[in-house]
Design an enzyme around this catalytic site. Structure first.
Site, mmCIF file in Angstrom:
data_model
loop_
_atom_site.group_PDB
_atom_site.id
_atom_site.type_symbol
_atom_site.label_atom_id
_atom_site.label_comp_id
_atom_site.label_asym_id
_atom_site.label_seq_id
_atom_site.Cartn_x
_atom_site.Cartn_y
_atom_site.Cartn_z
ATOM 1 N N LYS A 1 0.850 -1.195 0.000
ATOM 2 C CA LYS A 1 0.000 0.000 0.000
ATOM 3 C C LYS A 1 0.887 1.246 0.000
ATOM 4 O O LYS A 1 1.971 1.248 0.583
ATOM 5 C CB LYS A 1 -0.872 -0.067 1.256
ATOM 6 C CG LYS A 1 -1.962 0.956 1.405
ATOM 7 C CD LYS A 1 -2.759 0.642 2.696
ATOM 8 C CE LYS A 1 -3.880 1.625 2.934
ATOM 9 N NZ LYS A 1 -4.651 1.297 4.168
ATOM 10 N N SER B 1 -9.691 1.117 3.276
ATOM 11 C CA SER B 1 -8.886 1.966 2.435
ATOM 12 C C SER B 1 -7.835 1.221 1.627
ATOM 13 O O SER B 1 -7.298 1.771 0.658
ATOM 14 C CB SER B 1 -8.196 3.022 3.291
ATOM 15 O OG SER B 1 -7.255 2.415 4.164
ATOM 16 N N SER C 1 -9.664 -1.420 7.370
ATOM 17 C CA SER C 1 -9.105 -1.146 6.040
ATOM 18 C C SER C 1 -8.345 -2.302 5.389
ATOM 19 O O SER C 1 -8.014 -2.226 4.207
ATOM 20 C CB SER C 1 -8.182 0.070 6.101
ATOM 21 O OG SER C 1 -8.947 1.246 6.134
#
Lengths: 487, 92
Positions: free
Chosen positions: A77, A152, A176
């Protein structure tokens, strides 16, 4: 081969059927073919990926024993600081930012021989549940590209679900990792708070943030967590005397004999998708068939968890994000009139709407006259939420719930209504407030979209999560299904 | 409750255009309206929880572990001069 697990790829590498460079090429080609549509990756450096793969092949040739992740491609990420290439947290305010050091978990992955394939898309500063607030534009769900992948860590989820990489890392502040894993049909693990160092992971809410793996099967999550976990002197919240776990051994469990699974009534509620609910109920019946005992329990303060979270997380965020001031790093506005103008315009131009909303909410909750009524009150409720779990774990070994009340929704559907978006994290948030480990795994489909089941364990008992999830996985085939358009 | 968005924005050091303030005001009020439900929870005698860990922070030996990386750390700054960060004049 692209949909192989890390475990399978590792075997093929060890048997010299493929090289790290073959794998790197295979996944880079898939990224080139599909990323324009999915927008799962926001940064790829082909030459750098191939150079890492060659270094891994060289290491293998020169040593008798390969390292634990030798030659395996892993995506991370965009929230993890990486010295090679940009780190943006998918925010405009970090345009031009090149991290001066690697996050601790990135160092761990590199030392284990992994090949880092690129940075994945995410909600700006990890604030969102749909990967629509990214400064790089929204990411799409491989199961239906008109839908969101969750968030997310949506880029990591979409990348693994479409086999643009065999595994990826995410972070989880209120769900997330688990929610996008559920919405994309993957396994996602949020370890116990303090299990993995947060150093070099761009901070959102420091008492809640934790990194973890997003993979196509349970054992792959164990493999990655084994490498990432452990004390780091550079993060005082990474716990020094955490109980160690036989991560891979925990995945050998094939039944649930004697396991007491708690089914909290507050997680099976009016308003959730009836088909999602039925899918979870079915999965729990399968668990009973595997030998588990399902015990009805109550976590009475669940209803307050979202409200407590949306005080605590924004409060911590408003403090953490004060560092983006246009002075030491990140974007600065043009021609500031004075210092105040420099701060105010740099932050206005650099932050997106959701980030502004959360900073403002947090600033309000911490401001003079409201601090006790909001921030301290939320922290007291947080204590009650943790106590609910502690009491439940006197009666049961694990808790099972839906990960998300709904399947993946359409792009734009909730984008204009922040509160409705917040409520999509209703089943994942309490776990972060209590600091517990939890895992989401695929347990069925509704109208062709994946449904995830969440397992919650007492602190430091990730082996219990992995054991139950492995037993369920060995009896089902949900994790072996892949989106047709990307096969 | 009606939140004074402009005051909060000033405290947050975020400039808001009129348009943004008009949009964010009602959104913040709806979020705070939702958060208001916390007041209904009985928390008498309940300690505030700042952090998941009960244990004390670990201590390390008081020795220098980091090296001087001023150049690398300042290379990413918007404006520096002679090893210092440059901002608009603060004192007239």
């Amino acid at each position: 081969m692209p949909f192989s697990s890390l475990e399978t790829l590792k075997q093929r590498l060890d048997q010299r059927e493929v090289s790290a460079q073959d794998l790197a090429k295979l996944y880079l080609d898939r990224i080139d073919a599909h990323n324009t549509l999915l927008n799962a990756f926001v940064h790829i450096d082909h030459d750098h990926v191939m150079a890492q793969a060659k270094a891994s092949d060289d290491y293998r040739a020169a040593h008798d024993t390969p390292r634990p992740l030798e030659g395996l491609p892993i995506a991370v990420k965009d929230i993890f600081c990486t010295q090679d290439g940009p780190t943006r947290c998918c925010s405009k305010i970090l345009e031009g930012f090149d991290a001066p050091y690697d996050a601790h978990v990135i160092t761990r992955l590199k030392e284990a021989g992994a090949v880092l394939v690129g940075k994945t898309n995410m909600d700006e500063f990890a604030m969102g549940s749909s990967t629509e607030t990214s400064a790089f534009g929204p990411c799409r769900n491989p199961w239906d590209t008109d839908r969101i992948p969750g968030g997310s860590s949506g880029g990591s989820a979409a990348a693994v679900a479409a086999a643009l990489t065999p595994a990826a890392l995410g972070t989880d502040t209120g769900g997330s990792i688990r929610q996008p894993a559920a919405l994309c049909g993957l396994t996602g693990l949020k370890p116990t708070y303090g299990r993995i160092s947060r150093r070099g992971i761009i901070a959102f809410a420091s008492s809640l943030d934790q990194a973890g793996p997003m993979t196509s099967c349970v054992k792959d999550s164990a493999m990655l967590t084994a490498v990432m976990s452990g004390h780091d002197a550079g993060d005082s919240t990474s716990v020094m005397d955490a109980p160690t776990i036989d991560w891979l051994g925990a995945c050998d469990q094939r039944d649930m004999k004697g396991l007491r699974i708690g089914k909290p009534k507050e997680y099976f509620i009016e308003g959730m998708d009836a088909d999602v609910r039925a899918t979870i109920e079915n999965a729990l019946k399968q668990c009973e068939a595997l030998g588990a005992e399902i015990v009805d329990i109550s976590l009475p303060h669940t209803e307050s968890a979202v409200a407590a979270y949306y005080v605590i997380a924004p409060s911590e965020a408003s403090a953490n994000l004060s560092r983006y001031d246009g002075v030491r790093f990140g974007q600065r506005c043009d021609n500031p009139e004075d210092l105040n103008d420099l701060y105010m315009r740099s932050r206005d131009e650099g932050f997106g709407n959701e980030v502004k909303r959360r900073i403002l909410t947090g600033t309000f909750a911490l401001s003079s006259g409201y601090y006790d009524a909001y921030y301290i009150k939320a922290q007291r409720v947080r204590t009650l939420i943790r106590q609910d779990f502690l009491e439940a774990f006197e009666k049961v070994d694990l808790i099972a719930t839906p990960t998300s009340p709904i399947t993946a929704f359409a792009l734009g559907e909730k984008a204009d209504d922040p509160l409705t978006m917040y409520l999509s994290d209703i089943f994942t948030i309490a776990v972060n407030l209590a600091g517990l480990p939890a895992l989401s795994q695929p347990c069925g489909f509704v109208n062709g979209l994946p449904v995830g089941m969440q397992w919650i364990a007492p602190a430091w008992q990730e082996d219990c999560l992995l054991g139950a999830a492995s037993a369920y996985e060995s009896a089902t085939t949900w994790h072996q299904q892949h989106p047709e358009a990307f096969q | 409750m009606d939140i004074d968005v402009r005051k909060i924005a000033q405290l947050s050091r975020i400039r808001l255009t009129n348009h943004e303030a008009q949009e964010l005001g009602p959104q913040l009020n709806s979020i705070l309206g939702y958060i208001e439900q916390l007041q209904e929870v009985n928390t008498d005698g309940v300690a505030a929880m700042a952090h998941p860990h009960d244990s004390a922070m670990p201590l390390r030996s008081d020795i220098v572990t980091n090296s001087n990386r001023r150049d690398a750390l300042q290379a990413i700054a918007p404006q520096t001069e002679s090893g210092l960060y440059v901002v608009p004049k603060v004192i007239e």
